[in-house]
Design an enzyme around this catalytic site. Sequence first.
Site, PDB file in Angstrom:
ATOM      1  CG  ASP A   1      -2.033  -1.035   1.178  1.00 39.60           C
ATOM      2  OD1 ASP A   1      -3.060  -0.853   1.870  1.00 39.60           O
ATOM      3  OD2 ASP A   1      -1.881  -2.026   0.432  1.00 39.60           O
TER       4      ASP A   1
ATOM      5  CE  LYS B   1      -6.999  -1.179   2.577  1.00 39.05           C
ATOM      6  NZ  LYS B   1      -5.696  -1.813   2.896  1.00 39.05           N
TER       7      LYS B   1
ATOM      8  CE  LYS C   1      -5.183   2.099   2.520  1.00 39.41           C
ATOM      9  NZ  LYS C   1      -4.096   1.371   3.185  1.00 39.41           N
TER      10      LYS C   1
END
Lengths: 286, 320, 474
Positions: free
Chosen positions: B157, B256, B220
């Site tokens: 991430d 996400k 995300k």
Amino acid sequence: MPESRLRIPKTYKLFIGGAFPRSESGRSYVVTSLDGAFRANAALASRKDVRDAVAAARAAVPTWAGATAYNRGQILYRIAELLEGRRAQFVEEVAASEPGDAPSTVDAAIDRWVWYAGWADKIAQVTGAANPVAGPFFNLSSPEPAGVVGIVAPPDSSLLGLVSVLAPVIVTGNTAVVLAAPDRPLPAVTLTEVLATSDLPAGVVNLLTGRTPELAPWLAGHLDVNGLDLTGVTDPELATALERDAAENLKRILRPAGPTDWTAEPGIERMVAYLEIKTVWHPKGV
Amino acid sequence: MTNAAGGLSVVELASVTGSAAGFRAFLHGLPGVDQVGAEQRAAMLATRSIKTTAKAWGIDLAIRMVDLTTLEGADTPGKVRALCAKGRRPDPADPDCPSVAAICVYPAMVPTAAESLKGSGIHLASVATAFPSGQAPLPVKLADTRAAVAAGADEIDMVLNRGDFLSGRYLAAFDEIVAVKEAGGDAHLKVILETGELATYDNVRRAAWLAMLAGADFIKTSTGKVSPAATLPVTLVMLEAVRDFRASTGRTVGVKPAGGIRTTKDALRYLVLVNETVGDDWLRPDRFRFGASTLLNDLLLQRSKLATGRYSGPDYVTLD
Amino acid sequence: MPFEYAPAPESPSIVDIQSSYGLFVNGEFTDPIDGERFKTINPASEDVLAEVVAAGPADVDAAVAAARRAYENVWRDLTGRDRAKYLYRLARLIQERARELAVLESIDNGKPIRESRDVDLPLVAAHFFYYAGWADKLRYAGFGETPLGVAAQVIPWNFPLLMLAWKIAPALAAGNTVVLKPAETTPLTALLFAQLCQQAELPPGVVNIVTGAGETGRLLVEHPGVDKVAFTGSTEVGRAIARSVAGTRKRLTLELGGKAANIVFDDAPIDQAVEGIVNGIFFNQGHVCCAGSRLLVQESVAEEVLDSLKRRMARLRVGDPLDKNTDIGAINSAAQLSRIRSLSEIGSQEGAQRWSPPCELPERGFWFAPTIFTGVSQAHRIAREEIFGPVLSVLTFRTPAEAVEKANNTPYGLSAGVWTEKGSRILAIADRLRAGVVWANTFNRFDPTSPFGGYKESGYGREGGRHGLEGYLA
């Protein structure tokens, strides 16, 4: 002999940021009823209380000014419902505070509050305008609240006069720091109990009890206060001095009104005094 | 201005990153997002009423989509081991309760997590690239990434370089993502846009396209360290972007939302959003994840209520 | 795996529908003098809900007389403050019983409970609150302070309670009394409102509700004892009413049909524009006078917009109005359904291409799948006539001037939509559109403070806002 029930006397505190603190100075002063009997020790507010109240009022501005007019109107109307529910209590307190017909006075105060509640979503239509400028431009003037307004409440009209100076300030989205009538502060404090249990956000109204000559200069000179209502200042010299102090950051001022018949239907001046007109231009072209 | 999103072919899209000016023109030419309209659409979808069988299905799916996360300076091996155990078996009283999708930790905690997750099939996501701010030299960020993967992370991430993005150096931000993707090898790459700092939906749309063109496998919303974190409208805009990206390129990118998703009600609202924006094709853990920690316990409580008919309480779910 | 939403029914048990209703005259529910009873049904199931009265001439006489007595003896002389208090009470009662009213509205009208709960009822309450506040502030409104007297008000079936609010609230605030006739197919929320008038202790005769169909409406608006007529409905009937008041003292306001253009430019925020198109024509099953029933899309983005639109339409949920997840409910009546079907048939015959998403429609009840026609031109009937259903006609344009020209090329002039990111274009186009309401980057937004009404054959007069008082003051 039947025993009579001992009553539980109420403590009268300040109203700042939605809470009820005592004065940070710890001082109090005696409030008597009309017949001279002891009624309560009211908090004697200090300059630090003024400072805290202004901070609370400022913090409440974004939420309150940012609420829809409809929402403000709903909240004020709800306050009127609560006032109506507490009518008997207010009648008793007003009767003990000032001469006159207490029931009529309280009724008038509640009705006055309702009158102002209904202005929330109309004042813009009455004071705003689409302006026909001489060019291909959309031009719209709309009123916006000035921000934090300091109010010196009328000294002789402990509820009706108070409502008449407070409601017009907050219905349009301003927040307020109010100096209650010094000798008749108790109905004002009871009013704040109603405000605290309503949906009015904390900090929109802050109320201090104490001496006008001591407290008002701190409000008048405070650079984070945008407007000042001197209605309750009876001493002309003090009023002049306050207006001079207020000039430092060019506060919007309402001067003392002189003797006022608070039962008469007001105009819109008390709302307009603390509204800024914003005019927006935008070209019209494909 | 043409709507580049729908109108360009794969070949044309590849060429927009040929120059800084060209890339800027492309990103600025994407359709704008009307803030009020987007927020109202999200709010309307939040009124969907998800009950009984649909709710049970949604809860189990949401559990399977959770990236169970701990990203604190105070994290220790003990804490991470407990989290992994929770992720493997969220409800000790119910073996039928599904496991989570992934555990998400800082790079230093990856070895511990890798050990604890052995054989579970649960993914191991590591934040990287000087999370959360991203304010470090590029070599440091790449080393961060390589180390996490070497220690056992199969998902990375990373954070978008907001400094580059907000100053208009789009191509630099793009190149950085490409480099991180390369440094991560086979690891799936999620790019955190940090939507709270991007501030406008127009920026979110642009950043989403930037990340996807650079090779992101997931976009995300947030690091969870900045407020506002995930919101329904911001996720809506990102879902629209992945939808349009697939229509243009054929490549499917996941979404996400992370941070601030605390209740089952929230989670179900996100699933509805996915369902009605991009369709059930994205209703799978390899295409939609929740970055969350406290959400899991609320999902378990609601799951238990549906199963037993009784409202449950905090004593009946584990705290890790 | 598809995400199937389980049924999420709002319970109808909150509503207590009587088997038979009388008329509400002079503060009481009474049997008709010369009216006959007829049935009202639930359009989603065709089940009979109740019997209501079609008021006859003597009934209408009695109602008008009651309104006149109330006006002259009570209402005209009340202070504005007291009128305000009654209106505030009504507003509060509406809020208190909002769920019940919303459920009843959905059952009687066919509209989804989500709409009646989240849109109709909040607006109804807000309308009463807004006008309550004007009752004691008329001197600031700019239209004088003298009411007209007795108002005859006839409302349609598409937003029954909201249309009632739009009529009654300003009329009462200004000091008038009213006789209101709800639509033939949707009388029930008006009759429940009458109960609220009783709970508010509104003086008898200030509000009178006479149910019935076209004939009752005609008797009411043509009654010599009324001073004001307010009508919302079809242009055809509006014309007849305008003729009938000619030469009388009656003041008239009309809110009639529309064929609004929803104009989408090439720089529109596409996803929100698609939402706005859908909202514009499929909200409330398209039973909206100001519906965006003509999509005017700039030719350079037409294909992309249509693709997005079709994809979005496939997500619309048609079904049980009482299911909280329903987007499109039942068509209000067999008659309306027949009209929608026949105009759609004509659309196909005229050469437009028809498309609907796959849609499972229930067996009983009146249903129509959301439909678009592409390849439509201004000359087609489906581009000119109000269909009043979930049917969108799609036309294209090349330049802003052409868009404006096509948008205005209609005898109607109620509303219009403009979608573009360019502010100056919004304002320039809004200037040139001959429509009483222009929505830019949004659609079907209503607010009690915002005046609503049409140009040309969409009627005259405005409802809502300060301007909404004008039609009720001398």
